[in-house]
Design an enzyme around this catalytic site. Sequence first.
Site, mmCIF file in Angstrom:
data_model
loop_
_atom_site.group_PDB
_atom_site.id
_atom_site.type_symbol
_atom_site.label_atom_id
_atom_site.label_comp_id
_atom_site.label_asym_id
_atom_site.label_seq_id
_atom_site.Cartn_x
_atom_site.Cartn_y
_atom_site.Cartn_z
ATOM 1 N N GLU A 163 -23.613 -22.840 8.713
ATOM 2 C CA GLU A 163 -23.577 -21.517 8.081
ATOM 3 C C GLU A 163 -22.241 -21.228 7.397
ATOM 4 O O GLU A 163 -21.517 -20.300 7.769
ATOM 5 C CB GLU A 163 -23.923 -20.429 9.106
ATOM 6 C CG GLU A 163 -25.356 -20.543 9.599
ATOM 7 C CD GLU A 163 -25.840 -19.317 10.369
ATOM 8 O OE1 GLU A 163 -25.010 -18.600 10.943
ATOM 9 O OE2 GLU A 163 -27.063 -19.087 10.388
ATOM 10 N N GLU A 320 -33.311 -23.047 11.552
ATOM 11 C CA GLU A 320 -33.193 -22.259 12.785
ATOM 12 C C GLU A 320 -34.118 -21.055 12.712
ATOM 13 O O GLU A 320 -34.308 -20.458 11.653
ATOM 14 C CB GLU A 320 -31.769 -21.710 12.957
ATOM 15 C CG GLU A 320 -30.700 -22.723 13.209
ATOM 16 C CD GLU A 320 -29.322 -22.061 13.373
ATOM 17 O OE1 GLU A 320 -29.263 -20.881 13.770
ATOM 18 O OE2 GLU A 320 -28.324 -22.723 13.084
HETATM 19 C C1 GLA Z 1 -26.781 -18.849 13.581
HETATM 20 C C2 GLA Z 1 -25.994 -20.083 13.945
HETATM 21 C C3 GLA Z 1 -26.312 -20.617 15.294
HETATM 22 C C4 GLA Z 1 -26.515 -19.500 16.281
HETATM 23 C C5 GLA Z 1 -27.610 -18.596 15.782
HETATM 24 C C6 GLA Z 1 -27.963 -17.488 16.739
HETATM 25 O O1 GLA Z 1 -27.860 -19.076 12.799
HETATM 26 O O2 GLA Z 1 -26.106 -21.100 12.997
HETATM 27 O O3 GLA Z 1 -25.246 -21.455 15.689
HETATM 28 O O4 GLA Z 1 -25.337 -18.791 16.412
HETATM 29 O O5 GLA Z 1 -27.178 -18.004 14.592
HETATM 30 O O6 GLA Z 1 -28.948 -16.639 16.195
#
Ligand code: GLA
Length: 692
Positions: A163, A320
């Site tokens: 991210e 995710e």
């Molecule tokens: C983000 C991050 C993860 C985790 C999730 C939790 O997407 O990439 O490492 O922190 O949020 O929702």
Amino acid sequence: MATQLPHPASSQAFTISANGRFCFGGDWNPEQWDESTWEGDIIKLEHAGINEATINVFAWALIQPSEERYDFSMLDRIVALLDKHDFGFIMATSTGALPAWIPAKYPDTTRTDFEGRHHAFGMRHNACPNSPNFQRLSTALAGKLSERYGNDDHLVAWHISNEYGGECYCERCATAFRTWLKHKYGSLDALNRAWNTNFWSHTYTDFEQILPPNTLTDGIDNRRATLSGCNIDYKRFQSDSLLANYTGERDAIREHDAKHPITTNLMDIFEGLDYFKWGEQMDVISWDDYPFINTTPSDNGFKHDLMRGVGGGKPFMLMESTPSQTNWHAYNVLKEPGKMRLQSYQAIAHGADTVQYFQLKQSAGGFEKYHGAVITHGGREDERVFREVSALGAELNAHGHDFLGGLIDAPVAMMFDWDSYWSLENVSLLPESFTYRNQVLRWYAPFHRRNLAVDVVPESISAERLNQYKVLVAPALIMVKPGVAELIEQYVQAGGVFLTTIMSGMHDENDNVILGGYPGAFRNVCGMRVEELDMYPENKKVQAVFDSGTSDVSVTGGVIKLDDGARPLATYTGDVFYRGTPAATVNDYGSGAAYFAGAVMDKAGTDMIVDNVARRAGLHAIASPDSVEVITRSYPERHQKLTFILNHSGAAVTYPNAPFDGDRSLLDGTTLSKNLTLDPYGVIIAVHDTDR
Ligand code: GLA
Ligand code: ZN
């Protein structure tokens, strides 16, 4: 250096799969657990049909305990175990969080924030993109990982950092920014002109005087600055800087592994990065979807479409999502029974070729210990979430292969642009509710309600590609770069239907106003002119009257003049002195038409405008009950279409006269009839064999 545009991503078309199976998995952090638990957890995950684990996302401190020493022994054992259980794995590079020894040794590796504070060790997503030490250490690590694991036959893809986002305002960034500006403008004169620096006596006499716009300098808040041209250039520069981090690691990986796709996980309408530029450098788009309590199915559909658009229309990865709840929203509600499955299918329907979770096992410690996971603190396989994951796993293992590679034939294009995003957020005039994000989602919704598929496209789209769409929508596209107005004019001339709105077309690429009346660049094609912009408080009663009904208006673009050929589509009534003047217009232009929505209207208003647009463009809307979304992926090579019929409601719904009778239902093998019943959060996938 941040200015150098790296090599474009591999032109290879990658299919993502876990050794031929639909990739169903997610983040797994075994380094947080005693090794004796690893294999038992893998066996549990196998029971749920999980076939992939994304590993090494945050383990830099363990795999490189000091500059001189790498230690891959733990990672080797994790990989060996995944190999043994025939799991695919996605290898992250771990560079999303600095280990403590790096800032201790190299203080330049951490960031300086908007307040001008230089940070010490802590948190994650914390490296200064222009720190040579960070660049050197991160690319070296990526290279080592690739050398070691790039040939593993269970490797699915590379996941660089995590991210990407956030800004840095340090000295090194300032220096690199000046270099970036010299490269862009050539001379200080050109820069002074572009930024309109005579405003508030900002004229620069030396490049060295230019500082990143933060709270100690020119920043009003982290969205606005005195000179918006400077502000937007800084955002462009920071986006390029992080992108250079990405491509640096990517190239290091490519030195040892020519064949696996490389990605990083994006965050939909994220403000900080120009994702279209990023998409050009990524082999496959992956993104993290965490709908909020008030995220509508339409909003979430837009996010998927944006991510697909960033990848040029190719399938993407749902890197995710949470199996049950998040722990960082204001309200971390559970997904009701069936909702996780439905949302997973919505992703697939919009082009996802994976379903992945954060995370596979819930942490016992740290900030995310209450974030949902497949294996919870309870650890049992008879828990609701585990059972729902297992049921979805069974379906995906049975049918998931059929989903891979499908494209979406969208009749509608929506132009999205990060420069416009930044430009609009920097405008000091608008009420708080008027944001780029809100306007884009507001105009996506009526197309979503009609089950008209939308491709999200950049301003840099070619004429050839643009001409394939029947409709082009450009909500609040305030910054129009050179050539774009001409591109749209030729599109409409040739029969395209263009819909744009209040606050579009107004700024040039330097964020200065295009003179002669709004909507500046689009005045010609729209055949009208906004003479004044009116921003009244929300409690004022103003309406737009159409032939077919009336709509409440919350923000008006003010006074529109029809002196260039446009006709009114709606006129104002109510508490404004310009009642009776146009609120929305349409202009015949060549063989096409350009619509201008002069006000922010409620659902009725956007619906009436989009009905007009759809009629004019000959679009075929698919009627469905309110909670039901219908979207199709095409598989021309096997002469098949899969239509996903998604009930976003927690109540069962009947769908009369559904246009799928005779199609086979993929999930249960039955033949569909005209009248469908969908379970709460139910999903039907209609298989339609197209003519051979
Ligand atoms: C983000 C991050 C993860 C985790 C999730 C939790 O997407 O990439 O490492 O922190 O949020 O929702
Ligand atoms: Zn910096």
